[in-house]
Design a protein around this motif. Structure first.
Motif, PDB file in Angstrom:
ATOM      1  N   PHE A   1      13.868   9.804  -5.177  1.00  0.00           N
ATOM      2  CA  PHE A   1      14.000   9.193  -3.851  1.00  0.00           C
ATOM      3  C   PHE A   1      13.038   8.023  -3.666  1.00  0.00           C
ATOM      4  CE2 PHE A   1      15.652  13.458  -2.125  1.00  0.00           C
ATOM      5  CZ  PHE A   1      16.938  13.104  -2.480  1.00  0.00           C
ATOM      6  N   VAL A   2      11.807   8.193  -4.155  1.00  0.00           N
ATOM      7  CA  VAL A   2      10.811   7.122  -4.027  1.00  0.00           C
ATOM      8  C   VAL A   2      11.350   5.847  -4.678  1.00  0.00           C
ATOM      9  CG1 VAL A   2       8.614   6.311  -4.979  1.00  0.00           C
ATOM     10  CG2 VAL A   2       8.709   8.479  -3.762  1.00  0.00           C
ATOM     11  N   ASN A   3      11.893   6.003  -5.877  1.00  0.00           N
ATOM     12  CA  ASN A   3      12.419   4.832  -6.574  1.00  0.00           C
ATOM     13  C   ASN A   3      13.618   4.228  -5.861  1.00  0.00           C
ATOM     14  OD1 ASN A   3      10.926   4.086  -9.077  1.00  0.00           O
ATOM     15  ND2 ASN A   3      11.132   6.276  -9.427  1.00  0.00           N
ATOM     16  N   LEU A   4      14.495   5.119  -5.349  1.00  0.00           N
ATOM     17  CA  LEU A   4      15.672   4.598  -4.638  1.00  0.00           C
ATOM     18  C   LEU A   4      15.267   3.825  -3.394  1.00  0.00           C
ATOM     19  CD1 LEU A   4      18.525   7.241  -4.755  1.00  0.00           C
ATOM     20  CD2 LEU A   4      18.219   5.153  -6.074  1.00  0.00           C
ATOM     21  N   THR A   5      14.332   4.391  -2.604  1.00  0.00           N
ATOM     22  CA  THR A   5      13.953   3.697  -1.368  1.00  0.00           C
ATOM     23  C   THR A   5      13.252   2.386  -1.689  1.00  0.00           C
ATOM     24  OG1 THR A   5      11.923   4.986  -1.278  1.00  0.00           O
ATOM     25  CG2 THR A   5      13.719   5.731   0.110  1.00  0.00           C
ATOM     26  N   GLN A   6      12.470   2.375  -2.767  1.00  0.00           N
ATOM     27  CA  GLN A   6      11.761   1.134  -3.085  1.00  0.00           C
ATOM     28  C   GLN A   6      12.687   0.052  -3.625  1.00  0.00           C
ATOM     29  OE1 GLN A   6       8.328   1.905  -5.536  1.00  0.00           O
ATOM     30  NE2 GLN A   6       7.284   3.055  -3.935  1.00  0.00           N
ATOM     31  N   VAL A   7      13.748   0.466  -4.302  1.00  0.00           N
ATOM     32  CA  VAL A   7      14.611  -0.543  -4.920  1.00  0.00           C
ATOM     33  C   VAL A   7      15.704  -1.009  -3.959  1.00  0.00           C
ATOM     34  CG1 VAL A   7      16.451   0.859  -5.960  1.00  0.00           C
ATOM     35  CG2 VAL A   7      15.568  -1.150  -7.175  1.00  0.00           C
ATOM     36  N   ALA A   8      15.953  -0.218  -2.896  1.00  0.00           N
ATOM     37  CA  ALA A   8      17.125  -0.475  -2.049  1.00  0.00           C
ATOM     38  C   ALA A   8      17.161  -1.901  -1.507  1.00  0.00           C
ATOM     39  CB  ALA A   8      17.168   0.528  -0.898  1.00  0.00           C
TER      40      ALA A   8
ATOM     41  N   GLY B   1       0.831  -1.203   0.000  1.00  0.00           N
ATOM     42  CA  GLY B   1       0.000   0.000   0.000  1.00  0.00           C
ATOM     43  C   GLY B   1       0.860   1.245   0.000  1.00  0.00           C
ATOM     44  N   ARG B   2       1.932   1.207   0.803  1.00  0.00           N
ATOM     45  CA  ARG B   2       2.829   2.360   0.884  1.00  0.00           C
ATOM     46  C   ARG B   2       3.537   2.596  -0.450  1.00  0.00           C
ATOM     47  NH1 ARG B   2       8.064   2.517   1.268  1.00  0.00           N
ATOM     48  NH2 ARG B   2       8.177   0.296   1.700  1.00  0.00           N
ATOM     49  N   GLN B   3       4.092   1.516  -1.013  1.00  0.00           N
ATOM     50  CA  GLN B   3       4.854   1.672  -2.258  1.00  0.00           C
ATOM     51  C   GLN B   3       3.958   2.162  -3.396  1.00  0.00           C
ATOM     52  OE1 GLN B   3       7.459  -1.441  -3.370  1.00  0.00           O
ATOM     53  NE2 GLN B   3       8.264  -1.741  -1.332  1.00  0.00           N
ATOM     54  N   VAL B   4       2.763   1.584  -3.492  1.00  0.00           N
ATOM     55  CA  VAL B   4       1.858   1.975  -4.569  1.00  0.00           C
ATOM     56  C   VAL B   4       1.428   3.430  -4.368  1.00  0.00           C
ATOM     57  CG1 VAL B   4      -0.412   1.564  -5.566  1.00  0.00           C
ATOM     58  CG2 VAL B   4       1.062  -0.356  -5.025  1.00  0.00           C
TER      59      VAL B   4
END
Lengths: 325, 337
Positions: free
Chosen positions: B56-63, A211-214
């Motif tokens: 930043f969103v992409n970096l935190t999600q991929v980390a 939910g957070r990521q989306v």
């Protein structure tokens, strides 16, 4: 002489047809009137707060009534759940409460119980209606009205935003009935309000992390959003984290509404971050046992017994936090 | 006849050479090229793509994927595979809140609790990784089967520790690993870059790195040449465990909740996909940690692109699989020669 065999054949056919019709119309197994019963509860899994609260409610009510409860947990496997029901039949329970994991596989369990002369009451999910019907194959379905939950969430959102909002919707698990119905009910109300617009709608799988990521992603693509509708509380809490990380102020510049009524979400209302939560009541015990008793007494049971769902907003959340699951 | 078929006209030979050169180029530059194409698409079509927040969103999600995939790269470089990474994340993720709340040890000094909550879960995951290594070396079990043991049992262990219940917590000093910033950059992104750089350096410049590749390239030969094959394997599985444990901590820190049923679910596949797209040979002997980073970034960016442009989940999965297939195919172009 020639006519005779034909007549016998006709009579035979008529007889067969009559028996078949009788079999099809065969009523639900009856329950004897007794002081206390031995009943089975086939739970589907217990890996989330909602399920745990449901099980606790059933166990508590059994104790209160002085009934014996045979409890099984299918651990998320439809095959195990069918086997669980088999073992309940073998143990000769008087009635089976079944929270069916999936619509089609559990039809078999319902039919087996019926043939063994044991009535079944379905809890919170249904089985395939084309193959097993309430009032014929099982007593009734006890559960929330998911479409209505979606409707109530939408109505509150319309009221609190003055009919003007750009909404990001976080859907539940694709294809699950709560997700389908909560989307449908919500969309119905939104369609009647031209100022309300769903700008993005994606699945967060009923899970906080997803939910957070989306939400992070959808918010980047739609920064103009002014409201979030999550199909359950866990995703709403994930969305709060995403909103705060992006520098938004949930409760002030963006309105969040969700469904379930977990303790964390009610605390979110108290903290002013979540606007409102439509409850999806897990406390089935009282309703379930009352229905069983009424059925044993020979009363007519409706095909769907709705569980009443509360509604939490700023005015009543604080007093309910302690009793939430 | 034979002579005629063998003889090639000069022009044809040149064409073959060019084609081979293009193929080799595609292999080396397939992943960066795919990344650039994706970026270009997003700049053109995805609203608000060129912002720091998107970055930043992409970096935190991929980390977390990159951290796990780095360990996976080392394991795969020795010709192995580690299916247990997601379950090890769950063990670490379930352990940390138990330590923070004092449920495991009794009440602790807050500072000590945070320190232990960082160290113990990672060490535990490392030990489980070592266990994988022992199964692979001492008992000579195929890596895919050996790590399947903990893939199944590991999540069970995590669930038993927590009764399968969701644990929620709030501890800013612990959650720094998921929510904090270093010089304006998300902590887990810094961590990710540091780990990738270190692993790339180890693989390229150290004796241990040479041993890893030698083990994967030809194990009997490496053994005969004096490479400590057993030790190398034990080390890579332990490293993979340690990194999984770290990733588990990052996940729970971001969410301030820990659900043993879900932490790291499906992570082994994301990590293996990142490694494959990044150009590491799944049979071992050739590995690129930077390639893995690029592979993970491609998968992440693809997911972001599809979500941000409103592609439904079901379709997104198919597109993702197709893209992985394409990337791997591009890289395989220069091979088999």
């Amino acid at each position: 002489m020639i006519k005779h065999p034909l007549r016998i054949l006709t009579m035979g056919l008529a007889l067969t047809a009559a028996t078949l019709a009788a079999a099809a119309a065969q009523d639900l197994p009856k329950m004897k009137q007794k002081q206390a019963y031995k009943v089975g509860f086939a739970q589907t899994e217990s890996n989330n707060p909602w399920r745990i609260a449901q099980t606790e409610s059933m166990k508590a009510e059994a104790q209160k009534q002085g009934w014996q409860l045979v409890y099984t947990d299918a651990a998320g496997s439809a095959a195990k759940q069918v086997a669980d029901v088999d073992s309940m039949i073998a143990q000769g329970v008087d009635l089976i409460f079944l929270a069916p994991r999936e619509e089609k596989p559990l039809v078999a369990a319902v039919m087996k119980a019926k043939r063994a002369g044991i009535p079944v009451i379905l809890l919170d999910r249904r089985v395939d209606e084309t193959q097993a019907k309430p009032g014929r194959d099982y007593v009734t379905f006890i559960g929330s009205d998911f479409i209505d939950q979606g409707r109530r969430a939408a109505e509150w959102l319309v009221k609190s935003t003055g009919g003007n909002a750009k909404i990001i919707e976080l859907q539940g698990t694709v294809g699950s009935s709560p997700a389908n119905d909560r989307r449908k009910g919500f969309a119905e109300v939104i369609a009647k309000n031209p100022g309300m617009q769903i700008v993005a709608s994606q699945s967060g799988d009923f899970v906080r992390d997803k939910g957070r990521q989306v939400m992070e992603t959808l918010l980047q693509a739609n920064p103009q959003a002014t409201a979030v509708y999550a199909h359950n509380d866990e995703m709403a809490i994930g969305a709060l984290a995403a909103l705060e990380a992006a520098g938004r102020k949930p409760g002030k510049d963006i309105t969040v509404v969700s469904i379930d009524g977990t303790r964390d979400a009610l605390q979110g209302i108290v903290d002013g971050k979540i606007g409102a939560v439509v409850e999806s009541n897990p406390r089935f015990g009282p309703k379930a046992f009352e229905t069983a008793r009424r059925y044993a007494a020979g009363e007519k049971i409706d095909p769907w017994i709705k569980v009443p769902d509360n509604f939490y907003e700023a005015s009543n959340a604080a007093e309910s936090v302690a009793s939430a699951y | 006849m034979a002579e005629i078929t063998l003889q090639k006209r000069p022009g044809e030979a040149a064409a073959v050479r060019t084609r081979r050169r293009i193929k080799a180029l595609a292999r080396g530059w397939g992943a960066p090229l795919a990344l650039v194409l994706l970026l270009a698409f997003n700049v053109l079509f995805t609203p608000n793509f060129l912002t720091w927040q998107t970055f930043f969103v992409n970096l935190t999600q991929v980390a977390t994927i990159v951290i796990v995939a780095t360990g996976m790269t080392l394991v795969i470089a020795t010709g192995g595979i580690d299916l247990s990474v997601g379950s090890l994340m769950a063990i670490a993720g379930a352990l940390a809140p138990l330590i923070l709340s004092g449920a495991l040890t009794g009440p602790l000094d807050p500072g000590l609790a945070v320190a232990l909550a960082f160290v113990l879960p990672v060490l535990a995951a490392g030990l489980f990784g070592l266990f994988n290594g022992v199964l692979v070396t001492r008992f000579a079990i195929q890596p895919i089967v050996a790590t399947l043991v903990l893939f199944i049992a590991g999540r069970g262990i995590a669930q038993v520790m927590t009764n399968g219940n969701l644990q929620t917590f709030s501890n800013p000093s612990f959650q720094w690993i998921g929510l904090g910033r270093i010089l304006g950059l998300p902590v887990q992104a810094v961590l990710m870059v540091a780990i990738v750089a270190l692993a790339a350096w180890i693989l390229r410049r150290t004796v241990f790195g040479r041993h890893v590749l030698a083990t994967g390239g030809n194990e009997p030969a490496a053994r005969l040449a004096g490479v400590p094959v057993t030790g190398v394997k034990l080390a890579v599985y332990a490293i993979s465990g340690l990194l999984s444990g770290l990733a588990g901590l990052v996940v729970i820190a971001i969410n301030s909740s820990s659900d043993a049923n879900l932490i790291g679910l499906g992570m082994e596949l994301d990590a293996i996909a990142a490694v494959a797209v990044g150009g590491t040979l799944l049979t071992g002997g050739r590995a690129s940690v930077v390639g893995t980073l690029l592979g993970a970034l491609i998968i992440q960016l693809l997911r972001y692109t599809l979500l941000a442009n409103g592609v439904p989940d079901a379709a997104a999965l198919v597109v993702k699989a197709a893209a992985i297939l394409l990337a791997v195919w591009i890289q395989r172009q220069g091979e088999g020669r």
